[in-house]
Design a protein around this motif. Structure first.
Motif, PDB file in Angstrom:
ATOM      1  N   GLN A   1       0.857  -1.182   0.000  1.00  0.00           N
ATOM      2  CA  GLN A   1       0.000   0.000   0.000  1.00  0.00           C
ATOM      3  C   GLN A   1       0.893   1.232   0.000  1.00  0.00           C
ATOM      4  OE1 GLN A   1      -3.308   0.043  -0.221  1.00  0.00           O
ATOM      5  NE2 GLN A   1      -3.404  -2.183  -0.237  1.00  0.00           N
ATOM      6  N   ILE A   2       0.647   2.137  -0.956  1.00  0.00           N
ATOM      7  CA  ILE A   2       1.493   3.328  -1.070  1.00  0.00           C
ATOM      8  C   ILE A   2       0.622   4.564  -1.196  1.00  0.00           C
ATOM      9  CG2 ILE A   2       3.247   4.501  -2.448  1.00  0.00           C
ATOM     10  CD1 ILE A   2       4.112   1.785  -3.461  1.00  0.00           C
ATOM     11  N   ASN A   3       0.936   5.565  -0.398  1.00  0.00           N
ATOM     12  CA  ASN A   3       0.312   6.868  -0.521  1.00  0.00           C
ATOM     13  C   ASN A   3       1.313   7.756  -1.255  1.00  0.00           C
ATOM     14  OD1 ASN A   3      -0.684   9.444  -0.197  1.00  0.00           O
ATOM     15  ND2 ASN A   3      -1.175   9.200   1.968  1.00  0.00           N
ATOM     16  N   PRO A   4       1.000   8.213  -2.483  1.00  0.00           N
ATOM     17  CA  PRO A   4       1.961   9.014  -3.253  1.00  0.00           C
ATOM     18  C   PRO A   4       2.441  10.262  -2.520  1.00  0.00           C
ATOM     19  CG  PRO A   4       0.113   8.376  -4.633  1.00  0.00           C
ATOM     20  CD  PRO A   4      -0.233   7.960  -3.234  1.00  0.00           C
ATOM     21  N   ALA A   5       1.628  10.818  -1.628  1.00  0.00           N
ATOM     22  CA  ALA A   5       2.030  12.021  -0.895  1.00  0.00           C
ATOM     23  C   ALA A   5       3.104  11.720   0.145  1.00  0.00           C
ATOM     24  CB  ALA A   5       0.812  12.646  -0.226  1.00  0.00           C
ATOM     25  N   LYS A   6       3.258  10.445   0.527  1.00  0.00           N
ATOM     26  CA  LYS A   6       4.233  10.074   1.555  1.00  0.00           C
ATOM     27  C   LYS A   6       5.408   9.289   0.989  1.00  0.00           C
ATOM     28  CE  LYS A   6       0.856  10.073   5.241  1.00  0.00           C
ATOM     29  NZ  LYS A   6       0.249   9.298   6.326  1.00  0.00           N
ATOM     30  N   LEU A   7       5.619   9.352  -0.306  1.00  0.00           N
ATOM     31  CA  LEU A   7       6.714   8.612  -0.943  1.00  0.00           C
ATOM     32  C   LEU A   7       8.094   9.122  -0.549  1.00  0.00           C
ATOM     33  CD1 LEU A   7       5.736   7.889  -4.658  1.00  0.00           C
ATOM     34  CD2 LEU A   7       6.469   6.248  -2.941  1.00  0.00           C
ATOM     35  N   ARG A   8       8.262  10.437  -0.514  1.00  0.00           N
ATOM     36  CA  ARG A   8       9.578  11.017  -0.256  1.00  0.00           C
ATOM     37  C   ARG A   8      10.148  10.508   1.076  1.00  0.00           C
ATOM     38  NH1 ARG A   8      11.710  15.905  -2.606  1.00  0.00           N
ATOM     39  NH2 ARG A   8       9.676  15.862  -3.562  1.00  0.00           N
ATOM     40  N   ASN A   9      11.404  10.094   1.032  1.00  0.00           N
ATOM     41  CA  ASN A   9      12.149   9.576   2.180  1.00  0.00           C
ATOM     42  C   ASN A   9      11.661   8.222   2.686  1.00  0.00           C
ATOM     43  OD1 ASN A   9      13.928  11.769   2.244  1.00  0.00           O
ATOM     44  ND2 ASN A   9      12.482  12.957   3.453  1.00  0.00           N
ATOM     45  N   SER A  10      10.778   7.548   1.916  1.00  0.00           N
ATOM     46  CA  SER A  10      10.377   6.207   2.332  1.00  0.00           C
ATOM     47  C   SER A  10      11.497   5.221   2.006  1.00  0.00           C
ATOM     48  CB  SER A  10       9.062   5.797   1.661  1.00  0.00           C
ATOM     49  OG  SER A  10       9.182   5.762   0.257  1.00  0.00           O
TER      50      SER A  10
ATOM     51  N   LEU B   1      16.265   4.459  -0.752  1.00  0.00           N
ATOM     52  CA  LEU B   1      15.487   5.534  -0.153  1.00  0.00           C
ATOM     53  C   LEU B   1      14.918   6.356  -1.309  1.00  0.00           C
ATOM     54  CD1 LEU B   1      15.064   7.042   2.657  1.00  0.00           C
ATOM     55  CD2 LEU B   1      16.965   8.462   1.940  1.00  0.00           C
ATOM     56  N   VAL B   2      13.650   6.733  -1.220  1.00  0.00           N
ATOM     57  CA  VAL B   2      13.074   7.598  -2.253  1.00  0.00           C
ATOM     58  C   VAL B   2      13.606   9.005  -2.005  1.00  0.00           C
ATOM     59  CG1 VAL B   2      10.974   8.539  -3.262  1.00  0.00           C
ATOM     60  CG2 VAL B   2      11.018   6.164  -2.494  1.00  0.00           C
ATOM     61  N   SER B   3      14.489   9.465  -2.884  1.00  0.00           N
ATOM     62  CA  SER B   3      15.164  10.754  -2.664  1.00  0.00           C
ATOM     63  C   SER B   3      14.454  11.927  -3.321  1.00  0.00           C
ATOM     64  CB  SER B   3      16.599  10.688  -3.173  1.00  0.00           C
ATOM     65  OG  SER B   3      16.618  10.453  -4.561  1.00  0.00           O
ATOM     66  N   ASP B   4      13.674  11.661  -4.375  1.00  0.00           N
ATOM     67  CA  ASP B   4      13.013  12.764  -5.070  1.00  0.00           C
ATOM     68  C   ASP B   4      11.693  12.285  -5.656  1.00  0.00           C
ATOM     69  OD1 ASP B   4      12.627  15.309  -6.105  1.00  0.00           O
ATOM     70  OD2 ASP B   4      13.771  14.917  -7.920  1.00  0.00           O
ATOM     71  N   VAL B   5      10.668  13.110  -5.489  1.00  0.00           N
ATOM     72  CA  VAL B   5       9.356  12.847  -6.078  1.00  0.00           C
ATOM     73  C   VAL B   5       8.872  14.165  -6.661  1.00  0.00           C
ATOM     74  CG1 VAL B   5       7.002  12.055  -5.688  1.00  0.00           C
ATOM     75  CG2 VAL B   5       8.853  11.095  -4.335  1.00  0.00           C
TER      76      VAL B   5
ATOM     77  N   GLY C   1      -1.318  16.999  -8.892  1.00  0.00           N
ATOM     78  CA  GLY C   1      -0.880  16.187  -7.767  1.00  0.00           C
ATOM     79  C   GLY C   1      -0.550  14.749  -8.133  1.00  0.00           C
ATOM     80  N   VAL C   2      -0.417  14.480  -9.433  1.00  0.00           N
ATOM     81  CA  VAL C   2      -0.071  13.142  -9.903  1.00  0.00           C
ATOM     82  C   VAL C   2       1.451  13.016  -9.966  1.00  0.00           C
ATOM     83  CG1 VAL C   2      -0.286  11.527 -11.840  1.00  0.00           C
ATOM     84  CG2 VAL C   2      -2.198  13.013 -11.246  1.00  0.00           C
ATOM     85  N   VAL C   3       1.979  11.891  -9.480  1.00  0.00           N
ATOM     86  CA  VAL C   3       3.424  11.672  -9.488  1.00  0.00           C
ATOM     87  C   VAL C   3       3.919  11.535 -10.928  1.00  0.00           C
ATOM     88  CG1 VAL C   3       5.290  10.141  -8.762  1.00  0.00           C
ATOM     89  CG2 VAL C   3       3.366  10.549  -7.237  1.00  0.00           C
ATOM     90  N   VAL C   4       4.900  12.349 -11.319  1.00  0.00           N
ATOM     91  CA  VAL C   4       5.475  12.264 -12.663  1.00  0.00           C
ATOM     92  C   VAL C   4       6.917  11.758 -12.633  1.00  0.00           C
ATOM     93  CG1 VAL C   4       3.979  13.997 -13.691  1.00  0.00           C
ATOM     94  CG2 VAL C   4       6.107  14.719 -12.632  1.00  0.00           C
ATOM     95  N   LEU C   5       7.569  11.814 -11.461  1.00  0.00           N
ATOM     96  CA  LEU C   5       8.946  11.341 -11.337  1.00  0.00           C
ATOM     97  C   LEU C   5       9.173  10.816  -9.928  1.00  0.00           C
ATOM     98  CD1 LEU C   5      11.911  11.159 -12.442  1.00  0.00           C
ATOM     99  CD2 LEU C   5      12.260  13.397 -11.408  1.00  0.00           C
ATOM    100  N   CYS C   6       9.830   9.656  -9.849  1.00  0.00           N
ATOM    101  CA  CYS C   6      10.202   9.075  -8.566  1.00  0.00           C
ATOM    102  C   CYS C   6      11.641   8.577  -8.715  1.00  0.00           C
ATOM    103  CB  CYS C   6       9.266   7.929  -8.219  1.00  0.00           C
ATOM    104  SG  CYS C   6       9.629   7.150  -6.643  1.00  0.00           S
ATOM    105  N   VAL C   7      12.520   8.980  -7.800  1.00  0.00           N
ATOM    106  CA  VAL C   7      13.928   8.607  -7.867  1.00  0.00           C
ATOM    107  C   VAL C   7      14.313   7.845  -6.601  1.00  0.00           C
ATOM    108  CG1 VAL C   7      16.294   9.454  -8.060  1.00  0.00           C
ATOM    109  CG2 VAL C   7      14.459  10.623  -9.277  1.00  0.00           C
TER     110      VAL C   7
END
Length: 71
Positions: free
Chosen positions: A3-12, A27-31, A37-43
């Protein structure tokens, strides 16, 4: 399925089920989000080498590829 909440991705924290380049803790370093409010990039950043890997954030939902937290 994770279960993932896109708003809480950073630093997960995430553990790869199959290591990527002999690295398994990340570690998710950048979102980045668009104006809706749609995620377009996750690093993901490797904890050991600090290498960064852009991924589709929806891949993190797969239990076969990722585990939430460092295990």
């Amino acid at each position: 399925m994770n279960q993932i909440n896109p708003a809480k991705l950073r630093n997960s924290k995430w553990t790869a089920v199959k290591p990527i380049n002999r690295e398994k803790h990340f570690l998710v370093s950048d979102v980045e989000y668009d104006e809706d409010g749609v995620v377009v990039l996750c690093v993901l950043e490797s904890v050991l080498s600090k290498k960064e890997y852009p991924i589709d954030w929806r891949e993190l939902k797969s239990d076969e590829k990722w585990r939430q937290g460092w295990k």
